[in-house]
Write a protein that holds these residues in place. Structure first.
Motif, PDB file in Angstrom:
ATOM      1  N   GLY A 211       0.805  -1.216   0.000  1.00 29.07           N
ATOM      2  CA  GLY A 211       0.000   0.000   0.000  1.00 29.07           C
ATOM      3  C   GLY A 211       0.838   1.266   0.000  1.00 29.07           C
ATOM      4  N   TRP A 212       1.919   1.269   0.763  1.00 24.63           N
ATOM      5  CA  TRP A 212       2.789   2.449   0.789  1.00 24.63           C
ATOM      6  C   TRP A 212       3.416   2.701  -0.575  1.00 24.63           C
ATOM      7  N   GLN A 213       3.795   1.636  -1.234  1.00 24.13           N
ATOM      8  CA  GLN A 213       4.372   1.798  -2.571  1.00 24.13           C
ATOM      9  C   GLN A 213       3.323   2.312  -3.552  1.00 24.13           C
ATOM     10  N   ASN A 214       2.101   1.796  -3.454  1.00 23.65           N
ATOM     11  CA  ASN A 214       1.043   2.200  -4.382  1.00 23.65           C
ATOM     12  C   ASN A 214       0.579   3.633  -4.161  1.00 23.65           C
ATOM     13  N   HIS A 215       0.478   4.042  -2.885  1.00 17.95           N
ATOM     14  CA  HIS A 215      -0.134   5.333  -2.575  1.00 17.95           C
ATOM     15  C   HIS A 215       0.867   6.430  -2.210  1.00 17.95           C
TER      16      HIS A 215
ATOM     17  N   LEU B 178      -6.757   0.848   7.742  1.00 21.67           N
ATOM     18  CA  LEU B 178      -6.983   1.651   6.544  1.00 21.67           C
ATOM     19  C   LEU B 178      -5.626   2.158   6.058  1.00 21.67           C
ATOM     20  N   ILE B 179      -5.321   1.892   4.788  1.00 22.63           N
ATOM     21  CA  ILE B 179      -4.043   2.313   4.214  1.00 22.63           C
ATOM     22  C   ILE B 179      -4.192   3.625   3.457  1.00 22.63           C
ATOM     23  N   ALA B 180      -5.295   3.781   2.760  1.00 18.21           N
ATOM     24  CA  ALA B 180      -5.615   5.006   2.016  1.00 18.21           C
ATOM     25  C   ALA B 180      -7.125   5.010   1.828  1.00 18.21           C
ATOM     26  N   THR B 181      -7.662   6.008   1.156  1.00 22.22           N
ATOM     27  CA  THR B 181      -9.097   6.102   0.960  1.00 22.22           C
ATOM     28  C   THR B 181      -9.652   4.813   0.357  1.00 22.22           C
ATOM     29  N   ASP B 182     -10.580   4.178   1.094  1.00 20.51           N
ATOM     30  CA  ASP B 182     -11.246   2.946   0.656  1.00 20.51           C
ATOM     31  C   ASP B 182     -10.286   1.772   0.451  1.00 20.51           C
ATOM     32  N   ASP B 183      -9.094   1.852   0.996  1.00 22.73           N
ATOM     33  CA  ASP B 183      -8.137   0.740   0.869  1.00 22.73           C
ATOM     34  C   ASP B 183      -7.975   0.097   2.242  1.00 22.73           C
TER      35      ASP B 183
END
Length: 420
Positions: A232-236, A363-368
């Protein structure tokens, strides 16, 4: 299974079990005192009171008048919830269930006399005592930091003013500034919690301060949901977050609150915000009562009864019980087992074999949203995991959104289950 408020409360009601005829006590109602009004204590007080049908006198001792949930407090830092939405009143426990709610600090337990001492004076007698005090911090676990520094380098691991302070500090960071987290060693409250917090801080900084940097100094080789968070950190938040594990000095950290400097294995980092999450132990009342093994309170997994006193049950984060993580869900699950055992001991009601469950959402980011959980059963040695599940890397957006929405239903359900 998708959890919503009705499903959560329905499963809780089924687990509470029907009562048989109570035993007669010549001296009047048996007395149950509960110390701590969080996910464990509030739940236990409510279930003992409502399921004993007035046969037990219940007193809840809790110093605060509004309880702020630690679970979901990271979402406030990330801007997904208000602080007010985390606050809950004890009013319904008193008005709807007849619980005597005492807003004071429990300072000691006389186990021979079966009384609890209050900071405001006086003692409260009990026949059975339930203690659910949460955590306190191990002094000296982060060199340079103690509780006197928490207004400068907040821990924010007890929700409320600390949470609000940390959010304000993040939002006030200078452009391109540095946020440093000192992560705790195992075991500690909410294993995914520090890393969800990093996600929420990164979410704020991505919007308001995209050149800022986040550093995690971590004494652990690995942590809960690691692959999910790192994906998630890599994606967001690509390039914003750097984690330094023990191989890179993450376990050799000293802080200087006066200068806002962090020494990570000899390298000095100037922090604009420094979130210090120290090593943890059972709430201090457990030590005061002589119920710990040094840091945590050992309990029997069949009833959550203390291994040091058969008249005291201990719940939640404070316990040394085996495989269950220290979480709000775990404490709520343990509270129902303890409440059933207490009712059985005091009124003769039927006691069913203990079963436990836990789920931790992040929650990692919005809706994630991602989750991990397990089912548990007691053995003679501990509470043991019997099955488990975890979100998978690479899940599609619809699945992650559904997981986040499931967590919202759980929050509504558990807070209703705790406070009525």
């Amino acid at each position: 299974m998708t959890l919503n408020r009705r499903a959560f409360l329905g499963s809780a009601t089924a687990a509470a079990a029907a009562l048989s005829a109570p035993m007669v006590r010549a001296q009047g109602k048996p007395r149950v005192v509960v110390i701590g009004g969080g996910a464990g204590g509030a739940t236990a007080a409510r279930y003992v009171a409502k399921d004993s049908n007035g046969e037990i006198d219940v007193t809840l001792i809790e110093p605060t008048r509004s309880y702020y949930t630690c679970f979901f407090s990271n979402l406030y830092i990330g801007g997904f919830r208000t602080l007010e939405s985390l606050a809950h009143s004890y009013a319904k426990l008193a008005t709807d269930h007849g619980i005597n709610v005492v807003h004071d600090w429990a300072t000691g337990v006389d186990r021979d006399a079966k009384t609890v001492a209050l900071a405001g004076g006086g003692r409260v007698p009990y026949d059975r005592l339930i203690i659910s005090p949460g955590i306190d911090f191990v002094e000296g676990s982060v060199p340079g930091w103690d509780l006197s520094a928490q207004t400068v380098m907040p821990h924010a691991y007890k929700a409320g003013t600390q949470t609000a302070l940390l959010r304000a500090q993040v939002e006030s960071m200078p452009e391109g500034g540095t946020y440093v987290m000192i992560a705790p060693p195992n075991p500690y409250r909410c294993p995914p919690g520090p890393y969800e917090r990093i996600s929420m801080v990164a979410h704020v900084l991505k919007e308001k301060n995209p050149t800022a940097k986040i550093i995690i100094a971590d004494p652990k080789d690995k942590y809960s949901k690691q692959a999910l968070f790192e994906e998630g950190w890599q994606n967001h938040y690509g390039g914003m977050i750097e984690r330094l594990g023990p191989d890179f000095g993450g376990g050799n950290v000293t802080v200087n609150p006066a200068t806002m400097e962090v020494d990570i294995d000899g390298e000095i980092v100037k922090a604009d915000v420094c979130n210090v999450i120290p090593a943890q132990k059972a709430g201090l009342i457990c030590d005061a009562a002589g119920l710990t093994d040094g840091n945590w309170a050992p309990v029997d997994g069949h009833s959550m009864v203390s291994r040091m006193d058969e008249n005291i049950h201990i719940l939640g984060d404070a316990t040394n019980q085996g495989d269950m993580p220290k979480s709000g869900y775990s404490a709520n699950s343990q509270a129902k087992v303890a409440a059933m055992a207490v009712r059985g001991a005091l009124t003769g009601s039927r006691v069913f074999p203990a079963k436990y469950s836990n789920t931790c959402w992040s929650l990692i980011a919005t809706d994630d949203g991602v989750k991990v959980g397990a089912a548990y059963e007691p053995t003679e040695e501990k509470i043991a995991s019997v099955s488990s599940f975890v979100s998978q890397t690479g899940e599609d957006a619809a699945m992650r959104k559904a997981t986040y929405e499931e967590s919202l239903g759980w929050y509504a359900g558990i807070t209703s289950d705790m406070f009525g």
